[in-house]
Scaffold this motif. Structure first.
Motif, short mmCIF file in Angstrom:
data_model
loop_
_atom_site.label_atom_id
_atom_site.label_comp_id
_atom_site.label_asym_id
_atom_site.label_seq_id
_atom_site.Cartn_x
_atom_site.Cartn_y
_atom_site.Cartn_z
N ALA A 180 0.82 -1.21 0.00
CA ALA A 180 0.00 0.00 0.00
C ALA A 180 0.86 1.26 0.00
N TYR A 181 2.04 1.16 0.59
CA TYR A 181 2.95 2.31 0.66
C TYR A 181 3.35 2.83 -0.72
N SER A 182 3.24 1.99 -1.75
CA SER A 182 3.71 2.35 -3.09
C SER A 182 2.62 3.02 -3.93
N VAL A 183 1.46 3.24 -3.33
CA VAL A 183 0.32 3.80 -4.05
C VAL A 183 -0.06 5.14 -3.41
N ASP A 184 -0.43 6.10 -4.23
CA ASP A 184 -0.86 7.40 -3.74
C ASP A 184 -1.99 7.21 -2.73
N PRO A 185 -1.85 7.73 -1.49
CA PRO A 185 -2.92 7.57 -0.50
C PRO A 185 -4.28 8.07 -0.98
N ALA A 186 -4.29 9.05 -1.88
CA ALA A 186 -5.56 9.56 -2.39
C ALA A 186 -6.33 8.47 -3.16
N PHE A 187 -5.60 7.58 -3.81
CA PHE A 187 -6.24 6.46 -4.52
C PHE A 187 -6.95 5.57 -3.52
N TRP A 188 -6.27 5.23 -2.42
CA TRP A 188 -6.90 4.39 -1.41
C TRP A 188 -8.11 5.07 -0.80
N ARG A 189 -8.00 6.35 -0.51
CA ARG A 189 -9.12 7.05 0.12
C ARG A 189 -10.37 6.95 -0.76
N GLU A 190 -10.20 7.12 -2.06
CA GLU A 190 -11.35 7.06 -2.95
C GLU A 190 -11.87 5.63 -3.07
N ALA A 191 -10.99 4.66 -3.26
CA ALA A 191 -11.41 3.27 -3.41
C ALA A 191 -12.08 2.75 -2.14
N LEU A 192 -11.50 3.04 -0.98
CA LEU A 192 -12.08 2.56 0.27
C LEU A 192 -13.38 3.28 0.58
N GLY A 193 -13.44 4.58 0.26
CA GLY A 193 -14.67 5.31 0.47
C GLY A 193 -15.82 4.73 -0.32
N ARG A 194 -15.56 4.40 -1.58
CA ARG A 194 -16.61 3.78 -2.41
C ARG A 194 -17.01 2.42 -1.84
N THR A 195 -16.02 1.65 -1.41
CA THR A 195 -16.31 0.31 -0.89
C THR A 195 -17.12 0.38 0.39
N ARG A 196 -16.81 1.33 1.23
CA ARG A 196 -17.52 1.44 2.51
C ARG A 196 -18.97 1.90 2.35
N GLU A 197 -19.30 2.45 1.21
CA GLU A 197 -20.70 2.78 0.99
C GLU A 197 -21.56 1.53 1.05
N ARG A 198 -20.98 0.41 0.64
CA ARG A 198 -21.70 -0.87 0.65
C ARG A 198 -21.34 -1.71 1.86
N HIS A 199 -20.10 -1.56 2.35
CA HIS A 199 -19.63 -2.37 3.47
C HIS A 199 -19.00 -1.46 4.52
N PRO A 200 -19.82 -0.73 5.27
CA PRO A 200 -19.27 0.24 6.23
C PRO A 200 -18.45 -0.38 7.35
N GLY A 201 -18.64 -1.67 7.61
CA GLY A 201 -17.91 -2.32 8.69
C GLY A 201 -16.64 -3.02 8.26
N ALA A 202 -16.26 -2.89 7.00
CA ALA A 202 -15.04 -3.57 6.52
C ALA A 202 -13.80 -2.96 7.15
N TRP A 203 -12.80 -3.81 7.39
CA TRP A 203 -11.54 -3.39 8.01
C TRP A 203 -10.45 -3.45 6.96
#
Length: 404
Positions: A180-203
């Motif tokens: 994960a360190y090799s990827v722009d954190p902004a990419f993760w924020r967007e991808a995880l934000g979209r995913t949590r719309e459906r799975h808010p309890g995911a870790w």
């Protein structure tokens, strides 16, 4: 997501654990993943309550060269085998986290091969980071067999989100995000934000090797990061007889405990076994530290049996730390019982003191070879006294709760 405060992971590298061929050409498919079914009760008896699984998706060799994120690797089985594993974990109350590689894919990924052959207009071509002048993919950290995704592209973002959501839909509880360190954190924020719309309890656990853990977590939106700094300090302080290093790292660790989840460990699929580095007595001392400091601990399969193995920088250099387990626990050799019992005792101690999840430490005594720290939280405390590899854990009244 209160369950994570009580999580202790059993970290398994499935391709190795299940005895799958790693570098054979055209290996025969087999339902090897089902071997894990015989070990779920063992994981519970150890004291863990979740499986942190290494790669299970179709890949070329070691699993981190993914070829299809939506399919179980035929060397491990198929979707039915996976579903049965998830159902068996659910029946026992075991959480499951999968290892996802979204930094890169295998060089022979069919969509990448097609893009290189057909050009920019090929389906999925925009997902990959390709030097179109040379018609070559940009590779991950110099590994020619690993091709980068283009994390600036909407296609890579859509694809990553689709994979994350697909397996959460099938019953997993979260993800370890490899490299994960090799990827722009902004990419993760967007991808995880979209995913949590459906799975808010995911870790979501990010592999981060160094740097400002808190800043990375805040920018990316992950729940936790891998605590490599503490891992290094634990084994190094024991090997070099220098507890000043451990104390320094614990003070830095305390700064992060309140800001970000920390996946603590003394072994994983990428490092030399702790029992090899510091011996069996040192492994016990390392375990005592691991289970008496703040964080979300994981036990790498085999460490609880005193397995040894050296990580080497060569082809096949990971094999020794990613071995096959026997078909069932009764086939384990008896010489691992001492460490196994210590794991059960210390995980049990942690369970009786759940405040340790977010505890902080302070040094009471400190020399090169002796170190006593107080770990505190929720109005309670324990004292951990290290003298070389000898360990005593004391309650608030000075009574001995555990000793090596």
């Amino acid at each position: 997501m209160g369950w994570i405060e009580h999580a202790v992971w059993w970290h398994v590298y499935p391709l190795g654990f299940c005895g799958a061929p790693i570098r054979e050409e055209d290996p025969a498919p087999a339902p090897r993943l089902r071997r894990l079914l015989h070990w779920l009760d063992y994981a519970i008896e150890l004291g863990t309550n979740g499986l942190l699984l290494g790669p299970v998706f179709t890949a070329g060799t070691h699993g981190y060269d993914t070829l299809d994120h939506f399919a179980i690797d035929p060397r491990l089985g198929n979707a039915d085998d996976f579903d049965e594993l998830i159902a068996a974990c659910r029946a026992r109350g075991l959480r499951v986290v999968l290892d996802g590689v979204f930094s890169h894919v295998g060089r022979s990924h069919p969509d990448l091969v097609r893009a290189l052959r057909e050009g920019r207009g090929a389906p999925g071509a925009g997902r990959f980071d390709i030097d179109w002048e040379r018609r070559e993919p940009r590779v991950f950290e110099g590994h020619d067999g690993l091709a980068r995704l283009d994390h600036r592209s909407e296609e890579a973002l859509d694809y990553t989100t689709a994979v994350l959501t697909h397996w959460l839909d099938r019953g997993i509880d979260g993800w370890r995000l490899d490299a994960a360190y090799s990827v722009d954190p902004a990419f993760w924020r967007e991808a995880l934000g979209r995913t949590r719309e459906r799975h808010p309890g995911a870790w979501f656990l990010a592999e981060v090797i160094h740097g400002d853990y808190g800043a990375f977590a805040k920018a990316s939106g992950v729940d936790a990061v891998t605590q490599y700094e503490l891992w290094k300090a634990i084994w190094s302080s024991l090997a070099d007889r220098n507890f000043y290093e451990l104390d320094w790292s614990l003070r830095r660790h305390d700064r992060y405990v309140g800001d970000v989840g920390l996946n603590t460990f003394v072994g994983n699929h990428d490092v030399t076994r702790i029992a090899t580095t510091v011996g069996p007595d040192g492994a016990l001392a390392a375990l005592a530290v691991l289970l008496t400091v703040g964080g979300v601990p994981s036990i790498y399969y085999g460490d609880e049996q005193g397995f040894t193995g050296v990580k080497e920088e060569r082809l096949g250099g990971d094999d020794a730390v990613r071995p096959a387990f026997p078909d069932e626990p009764a086939q384990l050799a008896p010489w691992g019982e001492r460490l196994h019992r210590a794991h059960q005792d210390l995980i049990g101690l942690r369970r009786r003191h759940p405040w340790l999840h977010s505890a902080t430490t302070e040094a009471l005594t400190l020399t090169n070879t002796e170190y006593t720290y107080r770990v505190s939280g929720g109005g309670e405390h324990l004292d951990v006294a290290l003298a070389g590899t000898d360990v005593r854990i004391l309650d608030a009244d000075g009574g001995v709760l555990w000793h090596s």
